[in-house]
Design a protein around this motif. Structure first.
Motif, PDB file in Angstrom:
ATOM      1  N   THR A 217       4.548  66.158  70.642  1.00 15.25           N
ATOM      2  CA  THR A 217       5.602  66.599  71.581  1.00 15.25           C
ATOM      3  C   THR A 217       6.194  65.433  72.371  1.00 15.25           C
ATOM      4  O   THR A 217       6.588  65.578  73.525  1.00 15.25           O
ATOM      5  CB  THR A 217       5.109  67.703  72.568  1.00 15.25           C
ATOM      6  N   LEU A 218       6.241  64.256  71.733  1.00 17.72           N
ATOM      7  CA  LEU A 218       6.818  63.068  72.367  1.00 17.72           C
ATOM      8  C   LEU A 218       8.141  62.739  71.682  1.00 17.72           C
ATOM      9  O   LEU A 218       8.394  63.198  70.571  1.00 17.72           O
ATOM     10  CB  LEU A 218       5.855  61.884  72.231  1.00 17.72           C
ATOM     11  N   ALA A 219       8.964  61.924  72.344  1.00 14.52           N
ATOM     12  CA  ALA A 219      10.270  61.587  71.771  1.00 14.52           C
ATOM     13  C   ALA A 219      10.371  60.090  71.511  1.00 14.52           C
ATOM     14  O   ALA A 219       9.892  59.279  72.306  1.00 14.52           O
ATOM     15  CB  ALA A 219      11.369  62.025  72.734  1.00 14.52           C
ATOM     16  N   LEU A 220      11.019  59.726  70.395  1.00 15.25           N
ATOM     17  CA  LEU A 220      11.295  58.311  70.133  1.00 15.25           C
ATOM     18  C   LEU A 220      12.606  57.943  70.821  1.00 15.25           C
ATOM     19  O   LEU A 220      13.551  58.730  70.795  1.00 15.25           O
ATOM     20  CB  LEU A 220      11.405  58.062  68.627  1.00 15.25           C
ATOM     21  N   PRO A 221      12.689  56.763  71.417  1.00 17.75           N
ATOM     22  CA  PRO A 221      13.912  56.367  72.123  1.00 17.75           C
ATOM     23  C   PRO A 221      15.116  56.283  71.183  1.00 17.75           C
ATOM     24  O   PRO A 221      14.957  55.971  69.990  1.00 17.75           O
ATOM     25  CB  PRO A 221      13.563  54.990  72.670  1.00 17.75           C
TER      26      PRO A 221
END
Lengths: 258, 330
Positions: A217-221
């Motif tokens: 549930t993390l996002a890549l920049p």
């Protein structure tokens, strides 16, 4: 007295080997800083184990570089008697440990690349590099699994761990571009089938990152501006301090056998 | 690495226990049978062992700090890898020992909390600083050498899980001891500066290492029950003497001088050391050693700064279990 920095005949193949050796040594050194201070004993063990693998890879690559160079340098002279401008590692691996999230995100970015890179390098026309790659690939696959599992735990753990993991991703992202860049010397090695083109691995690297961060549930920049410089010896301020510690014995007591 | 002879046996609890079971238990011990976790055992046996095994585990973990102090400064890549592997082994010993202690009914968390709260002890040898690279050689040679003297008899300890853990621990310690001695040999064959570094380290570590075996038999009150239960098989002074007899020729081979001008060799070949300064031992034990505060501070910092990581792992594991249950119900 042998206090001065050694001179290295920087042919493309020597520089190529030093870059990979320096990546492994500096990252291994950083991980070894955790030994005795990790969040749980299992991680003291795991991070030390990964550090040992990386230091082992560094030793083989330095020995190869010294042999290719054909002067009287060896693994220890290459590690202990080059200064910050002679080091060729990625900026990513010299970044400080920070918190556990920072260390694991750094490891995840690197291992996701190293795993693909060493697997591809198993086909190198240079038999020694192919053999080093075969061993390193097995180790990297385990490092990647360990780091991926932690990224998922941290991302999908608590609010605090999610926040820390996301901050680490945002903070380290700009250091990932350098892994895929090559200069003319390395381009020539790629044409000869000795090295592989890291740019060709970027799609699969990004796919691994996307898959793991999605589950976490993390996002890549989104930004694609990248820091460069490590490969040509223009480092962050952190590396000099690391080297002053790493090299302190050889610099204080030059030319002795330990 | 080492557990100190500090364990008191709580004989009072025994009165409450079934005298018949206690007699049977002692008969099993006398017959050299191993006691296993699910077997009946006197409460005082459980308590003594929990304390001894957990102290041993804490010692392994705190013992990572003085040697870990040199991992980033090891003088060659080979030495760096060997030291890192060694400190990693110590961590592994701590893990098996906590697992062995857990079989007696206390959790690792409780045991670690007691140590961090200053209620449980660890070996006082780790309250001395590692100042030079020669200290790394000396710790391997002497501290691990002393640990082996203590631990080999523990491989025959009456409590099965502890005895089995010690077999593996002793194999690794023996390797560490040889590795430490090899560092000393290299230093003593090196420059004048290196030899002086080796001698200085021996001067600083010798007496604290002799203290590792615990107080002299004449003043030690704890050994009786441990001996009867076959947890302890040799007295503090017997083990200390064995260690001194084994170590003096090793120092001679290195060309180093044991910092004890009063040391003599008996007609029967035993090396007799001068009297040990037990006031220093007591000071270190009560928290006044050179590094007691630093060691505890480092362990507490790692524990506190790692809390959010352990919480994240627990939270993720709980979420995952919940999702799996929900999926199974669909």
């Amino acid at each position: 007295m042998v206090v001065a920095n050694i001179q290295v005949s920087e042919t493309p193949l020597v520089i190529y080997a030093l870059r990979r050796a320096d990546d492994a040594l500096i990252l291994g050194h950083r991980l070894s800083e955790w030994c005795g201070h990790a969040p749980m004993l299992e991680e003291d063990m795991a991070l030390s184990n990964i550090a040992l693998d990386l230091i082992g890879q560094a030793r083989e690559l330095y020995t190869f570089a010294a042999k290719v160079e054909g002067r009287d340098n060896d693994e220890d002279k290459l590690a202990y008697l080059r200064d910050v401008r002679q080091y060729r590692n990625l900026l990513l691996v010299e970044q400080p440990n920070g918190d556990f999230a920072q260390t694991l995100v750094r490891q995840f970015f690197y291992s996701a690349f190293a795993d693909l890179y060493w697997r591809a390098m198993m086909n190198s026309r240079d038999a020694t590099l192919a053999a080093i790659a075969a061993k390193s690939e097995k180790e990297s696959a385990y490092h990647l699994r360990h780091a991926s599992e932690w990224i998922i735990r941290l991302g999908d753990g608590t609010e605090e761990s999610h926040r820390r993991a996301q901050a680490a991703i945002d903070n380290l992202w700009a250091f990932t571009g350098e892994m895929f860049a090559v200069d003319d010397g390395e381009r020539a090695l790629i044409h000869r089938g000795i090295a592989v083109d890291p740019a060709s691995l970027r799609g699969r690297w990004l796919a691994t990152l996307s898959e793991v961060t999605r589950e976490a549930t993390l996002a890549l920049p989104q930004n694609d501006w990248m820091q460069q410089g490590g490969r040509s010896g223009r480092h962050s301020e952190h590396l000099g301090h690391l080297l002053s510690e790493l090299q302190s014995m050889q610099r204080t007591f030059p030319g002795l056998i330990w | 690495m080492y557990t100190q002879a500090l364990n008191t046996a709580e004989t009072a609890d025994r009165d409450l226990e079934d005298a018949g079971k206690a007699a049977q238990f002692q008969a099993r011990i006398d017959a050299e049978e191993r006691i296993e976790p699910n077997d009946w055992m006197p409460a005082a046996y459980r308590k003594t062992l929990t304390r001894q095994i957990s102290q041993h585990a804490h010692s392994e973990i705190v013992g990572m700090l003085p040697e870990g102090n040199w991992i980033t400064r090891a003088p060659t890549l080979r030495r760096k890898a060997a030291l890192l592997a060694k400190v990693q082994d110590e961590c592994g010993h701590g893990l098996y020992l906590y697992a062995a202690a857990e079989t007696l009914g206390s959790s690792r968390e409780e045991l670690v909390d007691a140590m961090l709260a200053g209620k449980a002890k660890y070996s006082s040898i780790f309250n001395y600083p590692t100042l030079t690279w020669a200290d790394i050689g000396t710790i391997g040679w002497l501290v691990d050498g002393a640990a082996i003297m203590n631990q080999i008899p523990l491989c025959r300890c009456s409590y099965g899980p502890y005895a089995r853990a010690m077999i593996r621990v002793c194999k690794e310690e023996s390797f560490h001891q040889r590795q430490g001695y090899e560092i000393m040999v290299t230093l003593c064959r090196g420059s004048e500066e290196q030899k002086a570094m080796a001698q200085d380290a021996l001067n600083r570590w010798w007496w604290p290492v002799l203290m590792m075996f615990g107080p002299p038999d004449a003043t030690s009150q704890h050994s009786d029950t441990s001996t009867k239960w076959k947890i302890k098989r040799f007295s503090n002074d017997e083990l200390r003497q064995k260690f001194v007899d084994a170590t003096v020729p090793q120092a001679q081979y290195l060309g180093l001088t044991i910092p004890d001008p009063g040391m003599t060799q008996d007609a029967d070949g035993h090396w007799r050391h001068s009297e040990i300064d037990w006031t220093e031992f007591k000071q270190v034990l009560t928290g006044n050693g050179p590094c007691n505060r630093d060691r505890m501070a480092a362990r507490r910092k790692a524990h506190e700064e790692g809390a959010w990581v352990r919480e994240a792992a627990a939270s993720y594991a709980a979420k995952r279990a919940q999702r799996q249950t929900a999926q199974a119900a669909e």
